[in-house]
Design a protein around this motif. Structure first.
Motif, PDB file in Angstrom:
ATOM      1  N   ASP A  21       0.853  -1.181   0.000  1.00  0.00           N
ATOM      2  CA  ASP A  21       0.000   0.000   0.000  1.00  0.00           C
ATOM      3  C   ASP A  21       0.891   1.234   0.000  1.00  0.00           C
ATOM      4  O   ASP A  21       1.535   1.553   1.011  1.00  0.00           O
ATOM      5  N   ARG A  56      -4.690   2.274  -1.334  1.00  0.00           N
ATOM      6  CA  ARG A  56      -5.716   1.395  -0.771  1.00  0.00           C
ATOM      7  C   ARG A  56      -6.517   2.088   0.330  1.00  0.00           C
ATOM      8  O   ARG A  56      -5.953   2.640   1.280  1.00  0.00           O
ATOM      9  N   ASP A  57      -7.838   2.080   0.181  1.00  0.00           N
ATOM     10  CA  ASP A  57      -8.811   2.420   1.237  1.00  0.00           C
ATOM     11  C   ASP A  57      -8.912   3.893   1.592  1.00  0.00           C
ATOM     12  O   ASP A  57      -9.875   4.292   2.257  1.00  0.00           O
ATOM     13  N   GLU A  58      -7.987   4.728   1.168  1.00  0.00           N
ATOM     14  CA  GLU A  58      -8.040   6.147   1.511  1.00  0.00           C
ATOM     15  C   GLU A  58      -7.386   6.967   0.412  1.00  0.00           C
ATOM     16  O   GLU A  58      -6.265   6.679   0.004  1.00  0.00           O
ATOM     17  N   ASN A  82     -10.352  -0.458  -2.550  1.00  0.00           N
ATOM     18  CA  ASN A  82     -10.953  -0.186  -1.238  1.00  0.00           C
ATOM     19  C   ASN A  82     -11.428  -1.468  -0.552  1.00  0.00           C
ATOM     20  O   ASN A  82     -12.546  -1.525  -0.040  1.00  0.00           O
ATOM     21  N   PRO A  83     -10.609  -2.513  -0.467  1.00  0.00           N
ATOM     22  CA  PRO A  83     -11.089  -3.765   0.142  1.00  0.00           C
ATOM     23  C   PRO A  83     -11.436  -3.619   1.616  1.00  0.00           C
ATOM     24  O   PRO A  83     -12.303  -4.328   2.126  1.00  0.00           O
ATOM     25  N   GLY A  84     -10.779  -2.711   2.309  1.00  0.00           N
ATOM     26  CA  GLY A  84     -11.048  -2.529   3.730  1.00  0.00           C
ATOM     27  C   GLY A  84     -12.045  -1.432   4.035  1.00  0.00           C
ATOM     28  O   GLY A  84     -12.348  -1.184   5.210  1.00  0.00           O
ATOM     29  N   ALA A  85     -12.557  -0.759   3.016  1.00  0.00           N
ATOM     30  CA  ALA A  85     -13.494   0.350   3.223  1.00  0.00           C
ATOM     31  C   ALA A  85     -14.529   0.347   2.111  1.00  0.00           C
ATOM     32  O   ALA A  85     -14.528   1.220   1.240  1.00  0.00           O
TER      33      ALA A  85
END
Length: 551
Positions: A21, A56-58, A82-85
């Motif tokens: 990331d 990633r994610d942000e 965005n796998p975590g969000a």
């Protein structure tokens, strides 16, 4: 940390291996360079070597004075995910009014984004989110966006608003708006909100390509109803293909569109209407020297504008409905459009009327156009199935057919259901439909199911022998049809003919029963050589002068 004027991204923690990331390192670097620029007034540049950099994610909150320059398309790629969000949009860079208080006095200035790729395929939100863009900046001053490849974003690819003294050049936007079925806001290849800087926004969009995007290829959209539509925006030498709309003016004033191609778009090649968030159509625009060809719907669709608008020296051809369609959507401006000019255009081989007026026009000027061979949707209803019928991803072939070439252009093909033709033996299947973009004597070419798709079929290619049906052609089909109020028109020096075999353009001019044609002048036109009488008046014109027209 020390803030150099030029920073190599990999020296500041970015890896670019396609797995790690790189978002935290890029955010830290942009903040450091942004702080230094705010302190000493000297803009900085992040140079990003070849590699695949995962964000990633942000997203990265961008800073004024910080540029991002890669090693070229296909070399430097930012992969968004965005796998975590799953509820959070992740553009590469963002700075907006709602999230960050962006405005005229709190802006992004002196930035360049150049020579890299943005891959948005890894972002999918639980519900459609307009901010799931590739780039999402607002209030940019002295910006340059150059040589970018943005693709497969969930919403708009290049989605930057309020661009002053800015150039957008060489941007390729493909298959953006993945999660937009065509009815949501955004979902474009290049979508630019306008009006935030006031009545003048100095913006050039040049040499860009938008292909297979969910809504518009390139569009300008007024963002607040109370704002003045801005002048100063130019779109030149751009190509739009296989989008819902090619190029759209949804709220600019005096938009200049020059030397562009708009091909194979699903609803219209060039569109002015109240489709945008403010229900304000563009006005005062000039479209010159463009090729608007082979769109599944209309070539030019103009509506919800008070006018003026001018179209000069364009080729408008082979479209699936009208070459030029004057209309109004129900939720937009309904006043007559004043001072619409169609001059020296070549309007030919469109499926229905060359020019169709379904909304009021006041003092239009239609001069020096060649309006020929329209009404191509002239083939009678047809159907078949069984031996000799087979489908491809974007075609249907009936080896026993003998259709008029181009005669089914724009029709809705129905495939499946039950056998209806005498002697046809075929399995009963669920019905599906597709739009015909063109045809030979035995083969129908079909529009993709949606922009960016590689097939016309929702559930796989139909089996050989499947039954199909094509509807009858509508009539009459004219070079110029008035089906609304036209007051004080000036129609002069046009060549409105059909010298083909058969002559599919039935009349040069048709005034439909629901129309009124009041005053004006119709003179010096060539109305000869159409399929039937040169003129057909189901509602007689009132006043004005009709003289010296051949045919």
């Amino acid at each position: 940390m020390t803030a150099p004027l030029t920073a190599d991204a990999q020296e500041y923690g970015l890896v670019g291996d396609g797995t790690a990331d790189d978002g935290p390192a890029l955010r830290k670097l942009v903040d450091a360079l942004g702080d230094a620029t705010a302190e000493d007034g000297r803009p900085r540049t992040v140079r990003v070597p070849a590699g695949r950099y995962v964000i990633r994610d942000e997203p990265v909150r961008w800073r004024s004075g910080v540029s991002l320059v890669g090693a070229g398309r296909g070399a430097t790629c930012f992969a968004l995910a965005n796998p975590g969000a799953p509820t959070r949009p992740v553009p590469l860079a963002w700075f907006t009014t709602a999230q960050h208080g962006a405005g005229r006095d709190h802006r992004i200035a002196d930035v360049t984004f150049a020579h890299f790729e943005i891959d948005g395929l890894g972002v999918a939100t639980e519900e459609y989110e307009v901010l799931a863009k590739g780039l999402g900046l607002q209030y940019v001053l002295r910006g340059r966006f150059s040589d970018l490849y943005i693709h497969d974003t969930a919403a708009t690819g290049f989605g930057c608003d309020f661009l002053q003294d800015t150039v957008v050049e060489g941007v390729l936007a493909e298959r953006c708006g993945r999660q937009d079925p065509g009815e949501e806001m955004g979902g474009a290849g290049i979508g630019i909100g306008v009006g935030g800087w006031g009545p003048v926004e100095r913006l050039a969009v040049t040499d860009c390509t938008a292909r297979g995007n969910g809504t518009n290829g390139i569009f300008l959209e007024l963002q607040q109803e109370e704002w003045v539509p801005p002048r100063g925006i130019r779109v030149t030498a751009c190509h739009t293909e296989d989008n819902r709309y090619g190029i759209s003016d949804w709220g600019a004033d005096g938009l200049q569109v020059t030397g562009c191609t708009m091909l194979g778009n699903h609803v219209a090649g060039f569109d002015v209407s109240a489709q945008g968030t403010t229900s304000v159509g563009g006005r005062g625009g000039i479209v010159t020297g463009c090729v608007i060809d082979g769109n599944a719907g209309d070539g030019i669709a103009l509506g919800n504008t008070p006018g003026p608008y001018g179209f000069h020296g364009n080729r408008v051809s082979n479209n699936g409905r009208y070459g030029y369609w004057e209309h109004n959507l129900a939720d937009g401006d309904q006043e007559p459009a004043t001072d619409i000019v169609l001059e020296s255009n070549d309007i030919h081989d469109n499926a229905l009327d060359g020019i169709r007026v379904d909304a009021p026009l006041h003092e239009p000027a239609i001069c020096g156009n060649r309006i020929r061979g329209n009404g191509r949707r002239a083939a009678p209803e047809a159907g078949g199935g069984g031996a000799g019928v087979h489908c491809g991803p974007l075609s249907l072939t009936d080896e026993r057919a003998d259709w008029l070439p181009g005669g089914h252009r724009g029709k809705e093909l129905t495939v499946g259901g039950g056998p209806e033709e005498a002697g046809v033996t075929a399995e009963v299947t669920a019905e599906v439909t597709a739009v015909v973009t063109d045809n030979t004597a035995t083969r129908l070419t079909l529009a993709p199911l949606r922009p960016g798709a590689d097939t016309a079929w929702p559930d796989g290619t139909p089996d050989p022998g499947t039954v199909y049906r094509l509807p009858d052609s509508p009539a009459p089909r004219a070079g110029l049809t008035a089906a609304a109020a036209v007051t004080h028109p000036y129609v002069q020096g046009n060549r409105v003919r059909d010298d083909g075999r058969p002559r599919t353009q039935i009349h040069a001019v048709w005034i439909a029963p629901e129309a009124t044609w009041t005053g004006g002048r119709v003179s010096g036109n060539d109305f000869g050589g159409n399929g039937s009488a040169s003129t057909r008046f189901d509602s007689a014109p009132s006043g004005g002068r009709w003289r010296d027209n051949a045919g």
